[in-house]
Write a protein that holds these residues in place. Sequence first.
Motif, PDB file in Angstrom:
ATOM      1  N   VAL A  25       0.848  -1.190   0.000  1.00 38.49           N
ATOM      2  CA  VAL A  25       0.000   0.000   0.000  1.00 38.49           C
ATOM      3  C   VAL A  25       0.883   1.238   0.000  1.00 38.49           C
ATOM      4  CG1 VAL A  25      -1.896  -1.109   1.223  1.00 38.49           C
ATOM      5  CG2 VAL A  25      -0.121   0.066   2.526  1.00 38.49           C
ATOM      6  N   TYR A  26       2.195   1.020   0.017  1.00 43.53           N
ATOM      7  CA  TYR A  26       3.104   2.144   0.228  1.00 43.53           C
ATOM      8  C   TYR A  26       3.338   2.947  -1.041  1.00 43.53           C
ATOM      9  CZ  TYR A  26       3.644  -0.172   4.674  1.00 43.53           C
ATOM     10  OH  TYR A  26       3.390  -0.744   5.883  1.00 43.53           O
ATOM     11  N   LEU A  35       2.368   6.465  -0.113  1.00 50.44           N
ATOM     12  CA  LEU A  35       1.511   6.590   1.058  1.00 50.44           C
ATOM     13  C   LEU A  35       2.071   7.652   1.999  1.00 50.44           C
ATOM     14  CD1 LEU A  35      -0.961   5.598   2.609  1.00 50.44           C
ATOM     15  CD2 LEU A  35       0.431   3.793   3.592  1.00 50.44           C
ATOM     16  N   ARG A  36       3.402   7.778   2.025  1.00 48.93           N
ATOM     17  CA  ARG A  36       4.002   8.818   2.862  1.00 48.93           C
ATOM     18  C   ARG A  36       3.465  10.192   2.459  1.00 48.93           C
ATOM     19  NH1 ARG A  36       9.850  10.439   4.900  1.00 48.93           N
ATOM     20  NH2 ARG A  36      10.504   8.347   4.387  1.00 48.93           N
ATOM     21  N   VAL A  47      -0.090  10.566   3.651  1.00 52.15           N
ATOM     22  CA  VAL A  47      -0.224  10.719   5.105  1.00 52.15           C
ATOM     23  C   VAL A  47       0.170  12.131   5.529  1.00 52.15           C
ATOM     24  CG1 VAL A  47       0.777   9.986   7.310  1.00 52.15           C
ATOM     25  CG2 VAL A  47       0.016   8.277   5.654  1.00 52.15           C
ATOM     26  N   ILE A  48       1.204  12.661   4.880  1.00 52.23           N
ATOM     27  CA  ILE A  48       1.686  13.987   5.269  1.00 52.23           C
ATOM     28  C   ILE A  48       0.778  15.109   4.739  1.00 52.23           C
ATOM     29  CG2 ILE A  48       3.608  15.615   4.964  1.00 52.23           C
ATOM     30  CD1 ILE A  48       5.479  13.178   5.034  1.00 52.23           C
ATOM     31  N   ALA A  49       0.097  14.830   3.605  1.00 46.38           N
ATOM     32  CA  ALA A  49      -0.682  15.900   2.953  1.00 46.38           C
ATOM     33  C   ALA A  49      -1.962  16.242   3.706  1.00 46.38           C
ATOM     34  CB  ALA A  49      -1.031  15.461   1.531  1.00 46.38           C
ATOM     35  N   LYS A  56       2.049  12.283  10.538  1.00 44.91           N
ATOM     36  CA  LYS A  56       1.876  13.424   9.637  1.00 44.91           C
ATOM     37  C   LYS A  56       2.875  14.528  10.004  1.00 44.91           C
ATOM     38  CE  LYS A  56      -2.138  15.567   7.555  1.00 44.91           C
ATOM     39  NZ  LYS A  56      -3.200  14.637   7.243  1.00 44.91           N
ATOM     40  N   GLY A  99       6.676  12.806   9.718  1.00 43.91           N
ATOM     41  CA  GLY A  99       6.962  11.959   8.567  1.00 43.91           C
ATOM     42  C   GLY A  99       8.009  12.507   7.612  1.00 43.91           C
ATOM     43  N   MET A 100       8.062  13.831   7.490  1.00 39.85           N
ATOM     44  CA  MET A 100       8.978  14.451   6.554  1.00 39.85           C
ATOM     45  C   MET A 100      10.439  14.152   6.881  1.00 39.85           C
ATOM     46  SD  MET A 100       7.919  15.916   4.012  1.00 39.85           S
ATOM     47  CE  MET A 100       7.712  17.356   2.989  1.00 39.85           C
ATOM     48  N   SER A 118      11.658  11.634   8.673  1.00 38.87           N
ATOM     49  CA  SER A 118      11.954  10.260   9.045  1.00 38.87           C
ATOM     50  C   SER A 118      12.427   9.499   7.820  1.00 38.87           C
ATOM     51  CB  SER A 118      10.691   9.631   9.617  1.00 38.87           C
ATOM     52  OG  SER A 118      10.957   8.324  10.003  1.00 38.87           O
ATOM     53  N   GLU A 119      13.365   8.573   8.037  1.00 37.04           N
ATOM     54  CA  GLU A 119      13.895   7.787   6.918  1.00 37.04           C
ATOM     55  C   GLU A 119      12.778   6.954   6.277  1.00 37.04           C
ATOM     56  OE1 GLU A 119      17.193   7.799   6.028  1.00 37.04           O
ATOM     57  OE2 GLU A 119      17.206   6.140   4.599  1.00 37.04           O
ATOM     58  N   THR A 120      11.935   6.346   7.109  1.00 34.53           N
ATOM     59  CA  THR A 120      10.764   5.640   6.592  1.00 34.53           C
ATOM     60  C   THR A 120       9.608   5.889   7.543  1.00 34.53           C
ATOM     61  OG1 THR A 120       9.824   3.522   5.894  1.00 34.53           O
ATOM     62  CG2 THR A 120      11.298   3.447   7.777  1.00 34.53           C
ATOM     63  N   VAL A 121       8.399   5.869   7.004  1.00 41.11           N
ATOM     64  CA  VAL A 121       7.221   5.973   7.873  1.00 41.11           C
ATOM     65  C   VAL A 121       6.443   4.663   7.829  1.00 41.11           C
ATOM     66  CG1 VAL A 121       6.977   8.447   7.566  1.00 41.11           C
ATOM     67  CG2 VAL A 121       5.768   6.903   6.022  1.00 41.11           C
ATOM     68  N   TYR A 122       6.944   3.708   7.042  1.00 43.01           N
ATOM     69  CA  TYR A 122       6.155   2.515   6.785  1.00 43.01           C
ATOM     70  C   TYR A 122       6.255   1.493   7.903  1.00 43.01           C
ATOM     71  CZ  TYR A 122       5.769   4.734   2.267  1.00 43.01           C
ATOM     72  OH  TYR A 122       5.512   5.645   1.273  1.00 43.01           O
ATOM     73  N   SER A 130       3.180  -1.591  11.485  1.00 40.80           N
ATOM     74  CA  SER A 130       3.363  -1.096  10.123  1.00 40.80           C
ATOM     75  C   SER A 130       2.336  -0.025   9.828  1.00 40.80           C
ATOM     76  CB  SER A 130       3.226  -2.239   9.123  1.00 40.80           C
ATOM     77  OG  SER A 130       1.884  -2.653   9.055  1.00 40.80           O
ATOM     78  N   LEU A 131       2.683   0.886   8.933  1.00 37.04           N
ATOM     79  CA  LEU A 131       1.743   1.922   8.536  1.00 37.04           C
ATOM     80  C   LEU A 131       0.514   1.285   7.874  1.00 37.04           C
ATOM     81  CD1 LEU A 131       1.069   4.914   8.318  1.00 37.04           C
ATOM     82  CD2 LEU A 131       2.358   5.009   6.192  1.00 37.04           C
TER      83      LEU A 131
END
Lengths: 463, 463
Positions: free
Chosen positions: A177-178, A195-196, A199-201, B168, B171-172, B174-178, B194-195
């Motif tokens: 889903v990423y 997905l990042r 999530v941030i938007a 949110k 997330g910007m 971070s290396e990964t948010v998943y 997991s995300l």
Amino acid sequence: MDTDMKTQQFDEDVDKILGLLQEKSYFKARDEILKHNEVDIGEILEEVLESLGVEKTIIIFRMLPKDVSVEVFSHLPSDDQVTIVHGITDREISYIIEELDFDDKIDVLEELPANIVDKILENTPKEERKLINTFLNYPDTCAGSLMTPDYISLQETMTVSEAMAHIKHEGMDSETVYTCYVKKGGRKLDGIVSLRALVIADDDMKISELMNTDYVYVNVYDDQEEVAETFKKYGFLAIPVVDNEHRLVGIITFDDILEVIEEETTEDIQRMAGVMDDSDTEYLDMGVFRHARNRIPWLVFMNISAMITGTIILRFETVLAQVIILVSYLPLLMSTGGNTGSQAATLVIRGMAVDDIDLKDALKVAWKEFRISIILGISLSILNMAKVVFIDGQKVIIGFTVALSMIIIVVFAKLLGSLLPMAAKKLGIDPALMANPMISSLTDMFSSVTFLLIASLLLGITL
Amino acid sequence: MDTDMKTQQFDEDVDKILGLLQEKSYFKARDEILKHNEVDIGEILEEVLESLGVEKTIIIFRMLPKDVSVEVFSHLPSDDQVTIVHGITDREISYIIEELDFDDKIDVLEELPANIVDKILENTPKEERKLINTFLNYPDTCAGSLMTPDYISLQETMTVSEAMAHIKHEGMDSETVYTCYVKKGGRKLDGIVSLRALVIADDDMKISELMNTDYVYVNVYDDQEEVAETFKKYGFLAIPVVDNEHRLVGIITFDDILEVIEEETTEDIQRMAGVMDDSDTEYLDMGVFRHARNRIPWLVFMNISAMITGTIILRFETVLAQVIILVSYLPLLMSTGGNTGSQAATLVIRGMAVDDIDLKDALKVAWKEFRISIILGISLSILNMAKVVFIDGQKVIIGFTVALSMIIIVVFAKLLGSLLPMAAKKLGIDPALMANPMISSLTDMFSSVTFLLIASLLLGITL
């Protein structure tokens, strides 16, 4: 606990489980097995199959909870999957196949005998059957054979919150889903969105504002090696696969690529040692005749080449008969030629495989190898001159013959070893085939001619 | 467009850009460059550096938009990063270093000279400076040197919607948010979530209900090869790294692991060809003396071993002098020994590297290689017997001498080639060192003794 301790602990657990199965304490064994995660249970079953045979493996496999058994099945090597399929009922097979992720399903179906596949497909809904047949028809080593159709599709017009609701609904059945894919007008791929980013938007932003339209993709018929290169280059989680009309037909995720990289590297390494094996069968699972068949072509080639070298040596019979000591230096020079050539070939083949060396670097490579070979040639010739004169007590002229031949052979071998793989690549031949067996066959011939010719000249022996 | 066409298009674009730079049309060149993504721009800059030199590379690099230049910088090979750092101002360096992801930052700092690192660290906030110094102190090949501290931390008590809001916000950076990490009581790692699970779950569920507490982790001092194995086994996107007190100190993401896998494989392949190189320097970037130094230890070893073989051969001088034809079969038997042994060694070394073969399989491997070697030995001996008798017109007894030696040599070489790497692993020596150079050195000795001994026996020549 560090990794070694974890491994040791795992080995002890496996021994315990094997013991329980041996004394038929199946329920206790199952409880022990279920303390592990699905990947590890897969490894445990492999051990059970290897140590205790098919029957006990099937018994314990059928005792696993249904959802666990599907997961575990997907992590087994394909031979073991086939073994298990042959031991369980058609109904159990159908259940497992149905529950598998689409790409795993295709992998399993590819390995099963046609009659079993037909039986499974009979019970599959018509739409899915069609899709499965399409996927089964992609050549084995192309992008199409790696992809899955289970991805998240979004519309440009959706808002972020609509998209998130869609992902919540579809996310369970999707391979990832990423990364989500935006299609326009039917099936054409328009953009991708992570997905990042979603999530941030902000919730009311439109997908069209967020999506990346300058994405990287592969064609469904691209070779899997190229796909792997693309993954390595960009560090992707997933890559879209399109057909010739730029319609999105599936995605490939990075976990499948790790396997491709491993397989391709193994194939390269094997070819570099003169083993031709186009299967993915593990060493221990392959029969001896198959092993022999994989190895004999190169052995015969090298044998014939060594016969020619032998014949060449015989042409110098008069030299050898007069100065029999030369015979003892022949292996020395031949092995130096083979070894130095093989070092250069290996570095260049690997350098090209990881894209450090391009075909247009040929001159640079040759110039570098030339200088390296001068350094190595002179060092080795001093060593050998000393040995011939001081340890063997031979005349200086013999030492000089060995030393001079050594330099010439090392230079030749390094240049051949570095340029032959590049020439092969230029001609569309796998450079890995130009490693040790080929190089040492050629340098053996060159080394014997060079040495015996120089000997006859310097020692004044008429041929 | 398929991948080949894309590559061709890219090469044309690069040539165009090089042309523009050569005629000093910098702005046009920049516009062309900016049509590509950051990874590709990295490749373009490598080309510029290689073809047009440092000065033009620096000019064009400084003309890139700031955010692009940081991204591009992070994709450059480390030598090129150092080159660029030396060409830009301290302020520009500080900006780039500050903006880089933490793990990239550490990688760059590791390569820079100490005085530049000190200058950069002076302008870094105290907290981050401390963290950087900790990371810089991890040994080069352990998990600690691969990880980043930029991950998403959650609390067990959070609800899904609180967690999503946190992601949110963070997330910007971070290396990964998943994959998100749940810590309890300060820094101890409690679980991972997991995300995907968060997105699918209902908004008011608690993290403690969703998190997986049976997660796989590595220790900060684990070797990077073990970490790579774990990634391959489980197909992870990221893995948590803990210290000896099980505190979460960082995470490793899969893109860094792809590099490790490539480096480790390259090292293995090089060792298998007798090249000892413990740097990650690319072939073309390495000086000739360094190349020579990497290659000479094995060459000297193999040279000395070939000297011993030569001395052994001389002990059979009387045999050779009487039947000079034997000299021409010696290379044949020696190369067959080396090649068959090297095939077995390569398969076993690779099999162990990808975990297909365990040490406890030694007997199985030996039995398999024994049977394979009988098949190959008999096939090759028939071929050679025919050659000696029918083509060379030699006596049958000479043909029989070659054939019998052939079988014995092939069996010996296959057993040695398969068991020596396993013995090495058992003793904690890298099995890759037991490939071709070592195996062919040993089989050369064995082959010459066997052949000449059998010849003297069968031909009735007293030594």
